[in-house]
Design a protein around this motif. Structure first.
Motif, PDB file in Angstrom:
ATOM      1  N   PRO A  90       0.801  -1.227   0.000  1.00  0.00           N
ATOM      2  CA  PRO A  90       0.000   0.000   0.000  1.00  0.00           C
ATOM      3  C   PRO A  90       0.835   1.278   0.000  1.00  0.00           C
ATOM      4  O   PRO A  90       0.351   2.324  -0.433  1.00  0.00           O
ATOM      5  CB  PRO A  90      -0.843  -0.115   1.272  1.00  0.00           C
ATOM      6  CG  PRO A  90      -0.101  -1.054   2.146  1.00  0.00           C
ATOM      7  CD  PRO A  90       0.614  -1.996   1.219  1.00  0.00           C
ATOM      8  N   THR A  91       2.081   1.195   0.424  1.00  0.00           N
ATOM      9  CA  THR A  91       2.928   2.391   0.439  1.00  0.00           C
ATOM     10  C   THR A  91       3.409   2.755  -0.963  1.00  0.00           C
ATOM     11  O   THR A  91       3.900   3.859  -1.182  1.00  0.00           O
ATOM     12  CB  THR A  91       4.153   2.211   1.362  1.00  0.00           C
ATOM     13  OG1 THR A  91       4.975   1.151   0.857  1.00  0.00           O
ATOM     14  CG2 THR A  91       3.711   1.896   2.794  1.00  0.00           C
ATOM     15  N   ARG A  95      -3.392   4.674  -5.579  1.00  0.00           N
ATOM     16  CA  ARG A  95      -4.856   4.678  -5.519  1.00  0.00           C
ATOM     17  C   ARG A  95      -5.300   3.441  -4.767  1.00  0.00           C
ATOM     18  O   ARG A  95      -5.419   2.363  -5.341  1.00  0.00           O
ATOM     19  CB  ARG A  95      -5.448   4.707  -6.925  1.00  0.00           C
ATOM     20  CG  ARG A  95      -6.956   4.872  -6.919  1.00  0.00           C
ATOM     21  CD  ARG A  95      -7.492   5.107  -8.309  1.00  0.00           C
ATOM     22  NE  ARG A  95      -8.930   5.353  -8.291  1.00  0.00           N
ATOM     23  CZ  ARG A  95      -9.565   6.007  -9.234  1.00  0.00           C
ATOM     24  NH1 ARG A  95      -8.905   6.477 -10.277  1.00  0.00           N
ATOM     25  NH2 ARG A  95     -10.867   6.180  -9.160  1.00  0.00           N
ATOM     26  N   THR A  96      -5.525   3.618  -3.476  1.00  0.00           N
ATOM     27  CA  THR A  96      -5.889   2.488  -2.618  1.00  0.00           C
ATOM     28  C   THR A  96      -7.246   2.718  -1.975  1.00  0.00           C
ATOM     29  O   THR A  96      -7.343   3.290  -0.892  1.00  0.00           O
ATOM     30  CB  THR A  96      -4.830   2.275  -1.513  1.00  0.00           C
ATOM     31  OG1 THR A  96      -3.546   2.140  -2.118  1.00  0.00           O
ATOM     32  CG2 THR A  96      -5.132   1.031  -0.705  1.00  0.00           C
ATOM     33  N   GLU A 100     -10.084  -2.181  -1.706  1.00  0.00           N
ATOM     34  CA  GLU A 100      -8.858  -2.906  -2.031  1.00  0.00           C
ATOM     35  C   GLU A 100      -8.110  -3.283  -0.760  1.00  0.00           C
ATOM     36  O   GLU A 100      -7.659  -4.431  -0.608  1.00  0.00           O
ATOM     37  CB  GLU A 100      -7.951  -2.059  -2.928  1.00  0.00           C
ATOM     38  CG  GLU A 100      -6.646  -2.739  -3.282  1.00  0.00           C
ATOM     39  CD  GLU A 100      -5.749  -1.879  -4.152  1.00  0.00           C
ATOM     40  OE1 GLU A 100      -4.917  -2.476  -4.870  1.00  0.00           O
ATOM     41  OE2 GLU A 100      -5.854  -0.643  -4.121  1.00  0.00           O
ATOM     42  N   ALA A 101      -7.981  -2.340   0.158  1.00  0.00           N
ATOM     43  CA  ALA A 101      -7.259  -2.603   1.403  1.00  0.00           C
ATOM     44  C   ALA A 101      -7.915  -3.739   2.185  1.00  0.00           C
ATOM     45  O   ALA A 101      -7.228  -4.635   2.693  1.00  0.00           O
ATOM     46  CB  ALA A 101      -7.192  -1.333   2.249  1.00  0.00           C
ATOM     47  N   ALA A 122       0.042  -2.462   9.315  1.00  0.00           N
ATOM     48  CA  ALA A 122       1.020  -1.487   9.817  1.00  0.00           C
ATOM     49  C   ALA A 122       1.465  -0.521   8.727  1.00  0.00           C
ATOM     50  O   ALA A 122       1.893   0.598   9.021  1.00  0.00           O
ATOM     51  CB  ALA A 122       2.236  -2.213  10.407  1.00  0.00           C
ATOM     52  N   LYS A 123       1.325  -0.915   7.470  1.00  0.00           N
ATOM     53  CA  LYS A 123       1.704  -0.050   6.354  1.00  0.00           C
ATOM     54  C   LYS A 123       0.599   0.930   5.962  1.00  0.00           C
ATOM     55  O   LYS A 123       0.823   1.826   5.157  1.00  0.00           O
ATOM     56  CB  LYS A 123       2.072  -0.894   5.129  1.00  0.00           C
ATOM     57  CG  LYS A 123       3.326  -1.713   5.321  1.00  0.00           C
ATOM     58  CD  LYS A 123       3.627  -2.510   4.068  1.00  0.00           C
ATOM     59  CE  LYS A 123       4.909  -3.316   4.252  1.00  0.00           C
ATOM     60  NZ  LYS A 123       5.257  -4.061   3.033  1.00  0.00           N
TER      61      LYS A 123
END
Length: 182
Positions: A90-91, A95-96, A100-101, A122-123
């Motif tokens: 994710p970092t 476009r998240t 999606e997460a 954690a990210k």
């Protein structure tokens, strides 16, 4: 105000009325949630998806670019969690959507366990509460539609949430509590 902007506002108001938690989600997630409610993991007509996407304030190309849907041949389909990229970070994703997460968390939990899911959380600690809320929303939706297999994935994420948050703290995340009261 343009007709498009008015439709976006009206649709958000309806979404918040029908499901208060979902109104706080990003436009891509709102699209995915509504599309999932109508079609599940099945494909639907591009025209319908395009109208819904515009009403939610996004585009079909946008949700495709976000990596949560596929579009082609006049059809649009949401990707299942197992179809998501296994090396997703994710970092490095510009476009998240929460959708999606959440599904990446399910993929990580199912494939690698709670510790690995905690490392992923954690990210993206700022998305923790929204991920949890979306999982509850989707679990409830799946239960209502009697989609037992789909409901199971969301229930497992919810059931493991405490351990996932703890694992995210163990890997260095010290931010918000992400829905966990200690």
């Amino acid at each position: 105000m343009s007709v498009h902007d008015a439709l976006v506002l009206i649709n958000r108001a309806i979404t918040e009325y029908l499901s208060p938690d979902s109104g706080s989600f990003d436009a891509d997630t709102q699209f995915c949630s509504s599309w999932f409610e109508q079609y599940g993991w099945n494909a639907g007509q591009f025209g319908e998806a395009n109208v819904l996407a515009q009403a939610k304030g996004t585009t079909v190309d946008g949700v495709k670019a976000a990596g949560v849907a596929e579009s082609g041949g006049g059809k649009v389909r949401l990707l299942r969690w197992a179809e998501y990229e296994s090396d997703w970070d994710p970092t490095k994703d510009d476009r998240t959507p929460v959708w999606e997460a959440c599904h990446q968390m399910i993929r990580r939990l199912n494939n690698s366990g709670e510790s690995a899911a905690g490392e992923l959380l954690a990210k993206m600690p700022e998305k923790g509460e929204a991920i949890r809320q979306l999982a509850y929303h989707l679990y409830t939706l799946c239960e209502r539609k009697k989609w037992a297999e789909e409901a199971r994935a969301y229930n497992e994420l919810i059931g493991s949430w405490h351990a996932i948050v703890e694992a995210s703290h163990d890997t260095g995340h010290k931010g918000e509590q992400q829905g966990l009261e200690l």
